[in-house]
Design an enzyme around this catalytic site. Structure first.
Site, short mmCIF file in Angstrom:
data_model
loop_
_atom_site.label_atom_id
_atom_site.label_comp_id
_atom_site.label_asym_id
_atom_site.label_seq_id
_atom_site.Cartn_x
_atom_site.Cartn_y
_atom_site.Cartn_z
CB THR A 130 -0.83 -0.07 1.21
OG1 THR A 130 -1.52 0.79 1.39
CG2 THR A 130 -0.65 -0.73 2.54
CG ASP A 131 -1.05 4.70 -1.03
OD1 ASP A 131 -1.51 4.48 -0.21
OD2 ASP A 131 -2.35 5.96 -1.33
CD GLU A 132 -3.20 2.74 4.59
OE1 GLU A 132 -3.60 3.28 5.69
OE2 GLU A 132 -4.28 3.76 3.81
CE1 TYR A 156 -3.54 -2.76 5.65
CE2 TYR A 156 -2.96 0.03 5.30
CZ TYR A 156 -3.15 -1.89 5.15
OH TYR A 156 -3.42 -1.93 3.42
CE LYS A 160 -0.10 -4.41 2.97
NZ LYS A 160 -0.05 -6.08 2.78
P1 NAD Z 1 -10.20 -6.97 2.12
O1 NAD Z 1 -10.44 -6.49 3.95
O2 NAD Z 1 -10.83 -6.71 1.66
O3 NAD Z 1 -9.82 -8.72 1.97
C1 NAD Z 1 -8.93 -10.12 2.65
C2 NAD Z 1 -8.87 -11.21 2.62
O4 NAD Z 1 -8.40 -11.90 3.00
C3 NAD Z 1 -9.97 -11.27 3.36
O5 NAD Z 1 -10.88 -11.76 2.29
C4 NAD Z 1 -9.47 -12.50 4.18
O6 NAD Z 1 -10.65 -13.33 4.24
C5 NAD Z 1 -7.85 -12.64 4.22
N1 NAD Z 1 -7.26 -12.98 5.26
C6 NAD Z 1 -7.24 -12.46 5.86
N2 NAD Z 1 -6.12 -12.70 6.89
C7 NAD Z 1 -6.19 -14.05 6.32
C8 NAD Z 1 -5.41 -15.22 6.81
N3 NAD Z 1 -4.66 -15.25 8.30
N4 NAD Z 1 -4.89 -15.94 5.80
C9 NAD Z 1 -5.51 -16.08 5.12
N5 NAD Z 1 -6.55 -15.37 4.26
C10 NAD Z 1 -7.04 -13.92 5.54
O7 NAD Z 1 -8.28 -6.34 1.54
P2 NAD Z 1 -9.10 -5.99 -0.03
O8 NAD Z 1 -8.83 -4.00 0.62
O9 NAD Z 1 -8.74 -6.95 -0.79
O10 NAD Z 1 -7.26 -5.45 0.09
C11 NAD Z 1 -6.00 -6.53 0.19
C12 NAD Z 1 -4.40 -6.30 -0.25
O11 NAD Z 1 -4.39 -5.12 -0.72
C13 NAD Z 1 -3.96 -6.15 1.36
O12 NAD Z 1 -2.63 -6.89 1.57
C14 NAD Z 1 -4.07 -5.04 1.41
O13 NAD Z 1 -3.56 -4.37 2.40
C15 NAD Z 1 -3.53 -3.69 0.20
N6 NAD Z 1 -3.98 -2.90 -0.19
C16 NAD Z 1 -5.43 -2.60 0.04
C17 NAD Z 1 -5.91 -1.05 -0.25
C18 NAD Z 1 -7.35 -1.22 -0.99
O14 NAD Z 1 -7.93 0.62 -1.04
N7 NAD Z 1 -8.37 -2.19 -0.51
C19 NAD Z 1 -4.95 0.10 -1.18
C20 NAD Z 1 -3.63 -0.43 -1.19
C21 NAD Z 1 -3.50 -2.15 -0.74
O1 TDX Z 2 -16.72 6.14 8.16
C1 TDX Z 2 -15.55 6.90 7.47
N1 TDX Z 2 -15.86 7.97 7.36
C2 TDX Z 2 -14.51 9.26 6.84
O2 TDX Z 2 -13.95 10.43 6.75
C3 TDX Z 2 -14.52 5.64 6.88
C4 TDX Z 2 -14.76 5.28 7.19
C5 TDX Z 2 -13.33 6.72 6.35
N2 TDX Z 2 -13.25 8.09 6.53
C6 TDX Z 2 -12.55 8.25 5.69
C7 TDX Z 2 -11.45 8.09 6.36
C8 TDX Z 2 -9.77 8.19 5.31
O3 TDX Z 2 -9.27 9.82 5.28
O4 TDX Z 2 -11.99 8.37 4.60
C9 TDX Z 2 -10.98 8.12 4.02
C10 TDX Z 2 -10.42 6.41 2.88
O5 TDX Z 2 -10.76 5.70 4.44
P1 TDX Z 2 -10.28 3.76 4.45
O6 TDX Z 2 -12.02 3.92 3.44
O7 TDX Z 2 -10.24 3.52 5.77
O8 TDX Z 2 -9.52 4.27 3.59
P2 TDX Z 2 -7.55 4.02 3.54
O9 TDX Z 2 -8.01 4.73 5.64
O10 TDX Z 2 -7.66 5.56 3.61
O11 TDX Z 2 -6.66 3.22 3.98
C11 TDX Z 2 -7.09 2.85 2.52
O12 TDX Z 2 -6.60 2.42 1.84
C12 TDX Z 2 -4.88 2.32 1.71
C13 TDX Z 2 -7.70 0.77 2.86
O13 TDX Z 2 -8.28 0.55 3.77
C14 TDX Z 2 -6.25 0.07 3.21
O14 TDX Z 2 -6.24 -1.24 2.98
C15 TDX Z 2 -5.38 0.72 1.78
O15 TDX Z 2 -3.83 0.55 1.75
#
Ligand code: NAD
Ligand code: TDX
Length: 363
Positions: A130-132, A156, A160
């Site tokens: 992630t970019d975080e 988190y 990562k």
């Molecule tokens: P998500 O939370 O929707 O899904 C995570 C999945 O991993 C789920 O299906 C869960 O059951 C599975 N899981 C969790 N723990 C596990 C374990 N111990 N063993 C096997 N499976 C397990 O997450 P996502 O949003 O699909 O993110 C996927 C990846 O991308 C993550 O690594 C996250 O850090 C990264 N990422 C997500 C975002 C975003 O915006 N969603 C952005 C940047 C990076």
């Molecule tokens: O209820 C809310 N109110 C609110 O203001 C929630 C859930 C979020 N927010 C804000 C927080 C953030 O500034 O919105 C923005 C986006 O929040 P999230 O959807 O929780 O995402 P973020 O915290 O930016 O992280 C996401 O992007 C990077 C993903 O959850 C991570 O898994 C990924 O690595």
């Protein structure tokens, strides 16, 4: 032909990736390993044919070794993680267990099967990050590049970052063939309704407040999940081993702008679809009122990163990646998807999740 092991393939991005890969490369074999935590839903893979689904934990070393062996896996695409920042603030342990220890178990298993037995099998371990990990930007800072210093701020992002370092170490020390991608905020279908976009769509449909953290001025760089999948595809096919690539959507927006677009998109769709008023009678839009009336400012997230922005020039230049979705169209399609998939989101919002929401979003 490749044999893929997709960890976390029942979560948001994993499901979209598996669907994308089956569509694009039907000759490849796909095994999904997912523990089906609250965020994982096997039903999200309904209709996807010819995959092997294994319910299991990435921390189960014997299971991972068995899968790599029995299924002759040559490519791991590692999505499995605890992914929600708010949860990591309330309870960091699961994040260390899954994101750090889990990633290490996968690396150990991959090393044992791919390197230690001296089979010389061509392989790739792709790690989705992630970019975080780069921390928070001021409004006039340049966007994150692959050389930006790591400065994770939440449990988190720290977990990562730790996993990214382990992946790098297994390449540097043992020669495991790894690649890593660091992407920005994804949006699209099948996203669990705890993240900003799906939570706000569903709350607006149910007539519940839209909880805006702080002043709503935090900025995120929105990436359509399908563009993310294409970026990973480019890396798997032509990326350089040992390299990290940033994947961004080129759509930097403050949260308030995203929230207002969600609201007006819903209002516009309700205005031309009178049937929706019956389906979602509690939505303000059902009676012609603006969804934005539900906006509600709440206490800020602890340690809330102000701004993320991704410079994806490297993957663009070296691998020909280009994000294809513009945010307005992508958001419209996403809102439409949630309108069309009420049974999906109702089913994932089971009792425990509803309890969690009620506890954390009590007004
Ligand atoms: P998500 O939370 O929707 O899904 C995570 C999945 O991993 C789920 O299906 C869960 O059951 C599975 N899981 C969790 N723990 C596990 C374990 N111990 N063993 C096997 N499976 C397990 O997450 P996502 O949003 O699909 O993110 C996927 C990846 O991308 C993550 O690594 C996250 O850090 C990264 N990422 C997500 C975002 C975003 O915006 N969603 C952005 C940047 C990076
Ligand atoms: O209820 C809310 N109110 C609110 O203001 C929630 C859930 C979020 N927010 C804000 C927080 C953030 O500034 O919105 C923005 C986006 O929040 P999230 O959807 O929780 O995402 P973020 O915290 O930016 O992280 C996401 O992007 C990077 C993903 O959850 C991570 O898994 C990924 O690595």
């Amino acid at each position: 032909m490749a044999n893929l092991l997709v960890t976390g393939g029942a979560g948001f991005i994993g499901v979209n990736f598996v669907r994308y890969w089956r569509r694009s490369f039907p000759q490849d074999a796909v095994v999904v390993l997912d523990a089906l935590t609250y965020a994982g839903n096997a039903a999200s893979l309904d209709g996807v044919t010819e995959i092997h689904f294994e319910k299991g934990d990435i921390r189960d070393y014997d299971l991972v070794v068995r899968l790599l062996d029995e299924r002759a896996i040559d490519t791991v695409v590692h999505f499995a993680a605890e992914s929600h920042v708010d949860r990591s603030i309330r309870g960091p342990d699961a994040f260390i267990d899954t994101n750090v220890v889990g990633t290490h178990v996968l690396l150990k298993a991959a090393k044992a099967v791919w390197l230690d037995r001296g089979t010389g099998r061509p392989h790739r371990f792709h790690h989705v990050s992630t970019d975080e990990v780069f921390g928070s930007l001021a409004s006039d800072d340049p966007a994150f590049s692959e050389t930006t210093r790591y400065q994770p701020n939440s449990p988190y992002s720290a977990s990562k970052a730790a996993s990214d370092h382990l992946v790098h170490a297994y390449h540097h020390t043992y020669g495991l063939q790894v690649t890593t991608s660091n992407c920005s905020n994804n949006y699209g279908p099948y996203q669990f309704p705890e993240k900003l976009i799906p939570l706000f769509i569903i709350n607006a449909l149910l007539g519940k407040p839209l909880p805006i953290y702080g002043d709503g001025g935090n900025v995120r760089d929105w990436l359509h999940v399908e563009d993310h999948c294409r970026g990973i595809e480019r890396i798997l096919h032509v990326g350089r081993v040992g390299e990290c690539y940033n994947i961004g959507g080129g759509e930097e927006l403050p949260n308030l702008a995203v929230i207002d677009r969600i609201c007006t998109t819903l209002d516009d769709i309700f205005a031309v679809r009178p049937d929706l008023a019956k389906q979602f009678p509690s939505a303000p839009a059902a009676t012609g009122k603006p969804s934005a009336g539900l906006k509600s400012y709440v206490a800020d997230r602890k340690g809330h990163d102000r701004r993320y922005a991704i410079d994806h020039a490297k993957i663009q230049r070296e691998l020909g990646y280009e994000p294809l979705h513009d945010f307005s169209r992508g958001l419209h399609e996403t809102v439409q998807w949630y309108l069309d998939h009420e049974p999906w989101w109702r089913s994932v919002m089971d009792g425990s999740y509803r309890d969690w929401l009620a506890k954390n979003y009590a007004f």
